[in-house]
Design a protein around this motif. Structure first.
Motif, PDB file in Angstrom:
ATOM      1  N   ALA B 241      -0.188 -54.860  27.156  1.00 11.86           N
ATOM      2  CA  ALA B 241      -1.533 -55.107  27.690  1.00 11.86           C
ATOM      3  C   ALA B 241      -2.055 -53.951  28.529  1.00 11.86           C
ATOM      4  CB  ALA B 241      -1.508 -56.385  28.518  1.00 11.86           C
ATOM      5  N   LYS B 243      -3.712 -50.624  29.561  1.00  5.62           N
ATOM      6  CA  LYS B 243      -4.756 -49.800  28.923  1.00  5.62           C
ATOM      7  C   LYS B 243      -4.682 -48.338  29.384  1.00  5.62           C
ATOM      8  CE  LYS B 243      -7.208 -53.313  27.077  1.00  5.62           C
ATOM      9  NZ  LYS B 243      -6.020 -54.090  26.651  1.00  5.62           N
ATOM     10  N   ASN B 299      -0.903 -58.882  15.376  1.00  4.27           N
ATOM     11  CA  ASN B 299      -1.901 -58.611  16.410  1.00  4.27           C
ATOM     12  C   ASN B 299      -2.907 -57.560  15.975  1.00  4.27           C
ATOM     13  OD1 ASN B 299      -2.019 -59.707  19.270  1.00  4.27           O
ATOM     14  ND2 ASN B 299       0.185 -59.705  18.842  1.00  4.27           N
ATOM     15  N   LYS B 300      -4.173 -57.786  16.395  1.00  2.00           N
ATOM     16  CA  LYS B 300      -5.201 -56.802  16.032  1.00  2.00           C
ATOM     17  C   LYS B 300      -5.320 -55.702  17.080  1.00  2.00           C
ATOM     18  CE  LYS B 300      -7.905 -59.740  13.057  1.00  2.00           C
ATOM     19  NZ  LYS B 300      -9.085 -60.559  12.888  1.00  2.00           N
ATOM     20  N   ASP B 301      -4.822 -55.981  18.248  1.00  2.00           N
ATOM     21  CA  ASP B 301      -4.903 -54.999  19.334  1.00  2.00           C
ATOM     22  C   ASP B 301      -3.998 -53.810  19.020  1.00  2.00           C
ATOM     23  OD1 ASP B 301      -4.925 -53.628  21.691  1.00  2.00           O
ATOM     24  OD2 ASP B 301      -4.744 -55.400  22.981  1.00  2.00           O
ATOM     25  N   ASN B 303      -2.800 -51.646  20.967  1.00  2.00           N
ATOM     26  CA  ASN B 303      -1.709 -51.478  21.928  1.00  2.00           C
ATOM     27  C   ASN B 303      -0.464 -52.250  21.494  1.00  2.00           C
ATOM     28  OD1 ASN B 303      -3.132 -49.808  23.589  1.00  2.00           O
ATOM     29  ND2 ASN B 303      -2.686 -50.969  25.448  1.00  2.00           N
ATOM     30  N   TYR B 304      -0.680 -53.428  20.927  1.00  2.00           N
ATOM     31  CA  TYR B 304       0.450 -54.225  20.435  1.00  2.00           C
ATOM     32  C   TYR B 304       1.159 -53.502  19.305  1.00  2.00           C
ATOM     33  CZ  TYR B 304       0.167 -58.506  23.157  1.00  2.00           C
ATOM     34  OH  TYR B 304       0.243 -59.410  24.175  1.00  2.00           O
ATOM     35  N   GLU B 354      -9.970 -45.871  22.832  1.00  2.00           N
ATOM     36  CA  GLU B 354     -10.335 -47.237  23.268  1.00  2.00           C
ATOM     37  C   GLU B 354     -11.286 -47.182  24.463  1.00  2.00           C
ATOM     38  OE1 GLU B 354      -9.213 -50.270  21.714  1.00  2.00           O
ATOM     39  OE2 GLU B 354      -8.828 -48.673  20.272  1.00  2.00           O
ATOM     40  N   GLU B 358     -15.093 -48.611  24.494  1.00  2.00           N
ATOM     41  CA  GLU B 358     -15.528 -49.590  25.493  1.00  2.00           C
ATOM     42  C   GLU B 358     -16.759 -49.077  26.239  1.00  2.00           C
ATOM     43  OE1 GLU B 358     -12.133 -51.271  27.624  1.00  2.00           O
ATOM     44  OE2 GLU B 358     -13.504 -51.647  29.290  1.00  2.00           O
ATOM     45  N   GLU B 429      -3.945 -49.294  10.882  1.00  2.00           N
ATOM     46  CA  GLU B 429      -4.921 -49.161  11.963  1.00  2.00           C
ATOM     47  C   GLU B 429      -5.576 -47.778  11.906  1.00  2.00           C
ATOM     48  OE1 GLU B 429      -5.509 -51.845  13.685  1.00  2.00           O
ATOM     49  OE2 GLU B 429      -7.057 -50.874  14.921  1.00  2.00           O
TER      50      GLU B 429
END
Lengths: 471, 477
Positions: B241, B243, B299-301, B303-304, B354, B358, B429
């Motif tokens: 999690a 960032k 997971n779509k994230d 970072n995962y 990322e 954002e 990805e």
């Protein structure tokens, strides 16, 4: 005639304190414009003189019933040093709250005199009288600037102690009857020659339990968190440190000089009390939100750890418990110094949520809090790690591995309470604006942090002295 | 061959000096962040130079600890800190410092809580370098424990973890491992009455039950650092999690400490009585690899996915350690060096992307069309990550995998599937972001990295490619 034959040098530290008390009384009644600084200055010089005389005349005795040696001198010096720090910080509190400080300083000096005498006496009746006097004075101290709840707590503490005090008196009576006198040497000889029976066990237990109640070890702790959290900050800080050192030192002296032949019978109960203290300390600290109560439970937990090694009363292993005691007291006094710094609009902060996000406005205060907490947690290179390692090493040498496991597990659970405080200080949003912090408090914090981190710099000289004194 | 300079002590202390410099700076001034960043970079580069110099004073190989330095810390109880290194630990140090350097690179763009982040990152480097250089059990434990504090502060200050309970769980879980190791160290210390060199641990003779308990304690302590099933989620919920690239890199270096613990304790020192643990560790390792690879796929994230890739590889290295020989340890070292650089670069560049997404409120699909420099750098590192011959990972992983195949074919095949899944999810990805952009060009303005940043990452890629030809290319002869 009596005075001519007396070795007055042996009483000099106590005489200095008594003299200061007289000067304080005279100043209070006859001097115009007395301020808290007046009483602090008198007390400061008295403590300095007492420390100096204690150091210089460390081996002066007054017959067999009042002896000084390296051991008593060490603890007297520690008490005076801590008392001086307490007095200095209390001055800040009295000045900021504009309250009369005479009662606090006078009672504190009296308590110091009583404890100082109690450390040197070698007679159980004298010891009892001095400790009960000190306790009575502590109760009076608790009532200093106290509100209704504080008064009630003090009285509850006093009434609760009565049965323990009376039982201790009966215990001494029984032992002195058995030994033909109350001198430590006589009682020790009688204990060596007698076999353990119910009455003897009860007499020794009564003495021990009276001390444990006063030091606040579980299950006799029930009033301690309230006693530490309800009075004003100077009283709270004084009773968190001075009595603990005094009772700890007296307990060891009694165990070595009086109860050594029978101490093995008290090992298991003491161990149970120690483990119970750890459990209650962990549970209490994790469930509280009042800062002073959190640290009252932290103190109980640490006291449990100290007693876990003390319970074995192996003289060679006392060093570990002593170093641990010093290390956690140093960290705890750092935390108490911070309590004097945590002030908003003139009010001292007590709740955990009040100090949220203080790292942004007061980074030095937050950093000091972090260092004190990691020392309590026992992370290297802080003094707390040295204490913890010395103590666990001693326990491992006794092959008490289960106790090592219990202490480490306790440390792990206690870490949650410390992390909670660190989280509030560093990670939460700022909720309150703090007042400007006095430079003197910063100075105290600095000295405290230096001592807490001293372990990182191999304080071999200091530790060697401590060890020699203890032996 | 001991040089006059106390290299190892300096390597450990220089980050601390850097941290002290940053700590003394006044945060309110405009120049503070660039200055603090420059100090941090300079500190890391200085240490890198020292590490490279240290290579010249040792003979290449694993297990023969050299450049030994001993410092008495306490007299009573007597505690000596002994530092020593071999090529393997120096390679890891090099990899770690390079990884943190890469993680630190974009730190100048993150203004919030920059000062404590840099300070704690440098403090973390001190403790990590001390850990890799520790030659005796006590030093090993001290640095194993001490690194938890900067890590906790970095994670907490990053503010990326919304559930505070996750941080506490993560920290307490790690602390649990440290306490276990503390118990083991106390038993060992007390048995000998002095600290023991890591290589001599097996010579301590205890009763059979005591021996098994001791070794189980040590193994669980090391496992607590690795996201191993069934507690993998406790670490994953925090590590994945994060960032901020620096915090992400630092947090994901923690499993390396567990791996290193196994490396130092397993190959030669574990007595036969505790060797049965191997089977359990292997089974748990393979199950964890599978679980975590699936986490990355599902997971779509992003970072995962990076977290899954990192963890799967860590466990693969762990399986390599459990091989009944230590002749592949240096191969693992070469591989780990490249792996650390790769994951730090991917994490750093991804965090940059990322952050830009954002800030500009854009979707990731096709974003690389407007970020050719990032795309180029990421392409190199991701292709190296999935196993193409672009780094030392290629040959050395192949060697370790071949040995694993020879030792236990089922474990090896399952590990291969997990590695493929992790690589696939990363590649997928990358290709999604590389596909044609669905939005007009003016939407994505000035998103790409600056030329100095490009130079920096291409230099890192060059180091990686050189390591493919010769991992110790910087040594003469």
């Amino acid at each position: 005639m009596f005075l001519a034959s007396a070795n007055l040098y042996s009483f000099l530290p106590e005489l200095c304190l008594a003299l200061a008390l007289i000067v304080q009384i005279l100043a209070f009644f006859f001097r115009k414009n007395v301020t808290p600084k007046t009483f602090y200055t008198i007390a400061k010089f008295a403590l300095f003189a007492s420390s100096l005389t204690a150091f210089l005349f460390y081996n002066q005795d007054f017959g067999n019933s009042f002896t000084n040696n390296e051991y008593t001198t060490l603890f007297k010096l520690i008490m005076y040093l801590w008392a001086w720090a307490c007095f200095y910080l209390s001055l800040k509190w009295f000045l900021s709250q504009d309250k009369i400080s005479f009662r606090f300083y006078a009672l504190a000096l009296l308590i110091l005199i009583a404890f100082s005498f109690a450390l040197s006496v070698n007679n159980l009746w004298f010891l009892w009288a001095l400790l009960e006097t000190a306790f009575l004075l502590l109760v009076l101290l608790l009532k200093t600037n106290a509100d209704e709840e504080g008064n009630l707590t003090a009285m509850t503490f006093f009434y609760s102690s009565l049965p323990f005090s009376l039982c201790a008196a009966w215990g001494i009576f029984y032992l002195s009857q058995l030994a033909g006198g109350a001198d430590y040497s006589l009682v020790a000889a009688a204990l060596k020659n007698s076999s353990m029976n119910f009455y003897l066990f009860m007499a020794c237990s009564a003495l021990l339990v009276n001390m444990l109640f006063k030091i606040g070890l579980a299950p006799f702790h029930f009033l301690m968190p309230k006693i530490v959290s309800s009075p004003c900050l100077p009283v709270s800080s004084f009773i968190s440190f001075i009595p603990v050192f005094a009772y700890y030192a007296i307990l060891i002296k009694m165990a070595v000089k009086v109860f050594a032949p029978v101490f093995v019978h008290f090992q298991e109960p003491l161990l149970i009390f120690a483990v119970l203290s750890m459990i209650i300390g962990v549970a209490g600290a994790n469930s509280e939100t009042n800062l002073r109560r959190i640290f009252a439970y932290v103190a109980l937990f640490n006291l449990g750890i100290v007693f876990s090694e003390l319970a074995f009363f192996d003289v060679r292993r006392l060093y570990g418990s002593f170093i641990y005691l010093i290390s956690y007291m140093l960290a705890l006094s750092g935390v108490y110094t911070l309590f004097y710094a945590l002030k908003s609009k003139g009010d001292y902060l007590n709740n955990l949520k009040d100090i949220s996000g203080i790292s942004l406005a007061k980074p030095l205060i937050a950093a000091a809090m972090l260092l004190c907490l990691i020392s309590m947690l026992g992370l290297p290179p802080m003094m707390g790690f040295l204490g913890l390692f010395s103590l666990l090493n001693g326990l491992a040498a006794l092959r008490e591995y289960w106790l090592v496991a219990v202490i480490l597990a306790g440390k792990l659970f206690m870490a949650y309470a410390y992390l909670k405080v660190i989280k509030v200080v560093y990670f939460d949003a700022k909720s309150i604006t703090l007042d400007r912090v006095d430079k003197g408090i910063y100075l105290c914090l600095f000295v405290n942090i230096i001592l807490t981190t001293a372990a990182a710099f191999n304080p071999r000289f200091f530790l060697a002295i401590l060890r020699n004194f203890l032996n | 061959m001991n040089p006059n300079l106390p290299y190892l002590l300096l390597i450990a202390l220089i980050p601390l000096v850097g941290a002290a410099f940053v700590l003394c700076g006044t945060e309110n001034t405009k120049k503070f962040i660039p200055n603090a960043w420059a100090v941090a970079i300079l500190t890391i580069v200085t240490d890198l130079i020292l590490i490279l110099r240290a290579f010249y004073h040792i003979k290449t190989g694993y297990g023969n600890m050299q450049l030994s330095e001993t410092y008495v810390w306490w007299e009573m109880p007597r505690i000596e800190l002994t530092f020593a290194v071999d090529s393997f630990s120096l390679l890891l140090l090099l990899g770690v410092f390079l990884a943190v350097l890469v993680g630190m690179w974009f730190e100048k763009n993150y203004h919030d809580t920059c000062k404590p982040r840099i300070v704690f990152a440098l403090f973390f480097l001190t403790s990590l370098s001390g850990f890799f250089m520790a030659a005796d059990v006590f030093s090993f434990f001290i640095f194993f424990l001490i690194m938890l504090l900067p890590l906790f502060m970095l994670i907490g200050l990053s503010g990326d973890i919304k559930k505070q309970a996750a941080i506490f769980r993560f920290m307490l879980y790690n602390l649990f491992g440290a306490m276990l190791l503390f118990a083991a160290v106390i038993i060992l210390y007390n048995h000998q009455n002095h600290s023991i060199l890591l290589g001599d641990v097996s010579s301590v003779k205890l009763r059979e039950k005591g021996e098994i308990t001791l070794w189980l304690t040590i193994f669980v302590a090391f496992l607590s650092r690795i996201p191993i099933w069934p507690f993998h989620y406790w670490i994953a919920s925090v590590n994945a999690a994060l960032k901020n690239p620096l915090v992400f890199v630092v947090a994901n270096l923690m499993p390396l400490t567990g791996i290193y613990g196994f490396i130092r304790f397993w190959p030669n020192t574990v007595p036969d009585t505790a060797a049965f643990c191997l089977y359990f560790l292997e089974i748990i390792g393979v199950i964890s690899m599978f679980f975590i690879a699936l986490i990355g796929v599902i997971n779509k994230d992003i970072n995962y996915k990076i977290f899954a890739f990192v963890t799967v590889y860590y466990i693969f290295f762990l399986l390599g350690i459990f091989l009944p020989t230590d002749q592949f340890i240096l191969n693992l070292g070469f591989s780990l060096f490249a792996f650390l650089l790769i994951f730090a670069a991917i994490a750093s560049l991804t965090a940059y992307v990322e952050n830009a997404l954002e800030r500009e409120n854009l979707k990731p699909l096709g974003i690389f069309s407007y970020m050719p420099r990032v795309s180029l750098c990421l392409a190199v590192f991701i292709l190296a990550a999935v196993g193409l011959p672009l780094s030392a990972m290629f040959v050395n992983n192949f060697v370790v995998f071949a040995a694993l195949l020879d030792y236990n074919i089922i474990s090896a095949l399952l590990a291969l599937v997990a590695l493929s899944l992790a690589a696939m999810s990363l590649l997928r990805e990358f290709f999604l972001r590389k596909s044609p952009a669905p939005y007009p060009a003016d939407t994505a303005r000035c998103l790409d990295i600056a030329p100095p940043d490009l130079c920096f990452f291409l230099s890192a890629a060059a180091v990686l490619i050189l390591s493919f030809f010769n991992p110790l290319w910087f040594l003469r002869g």
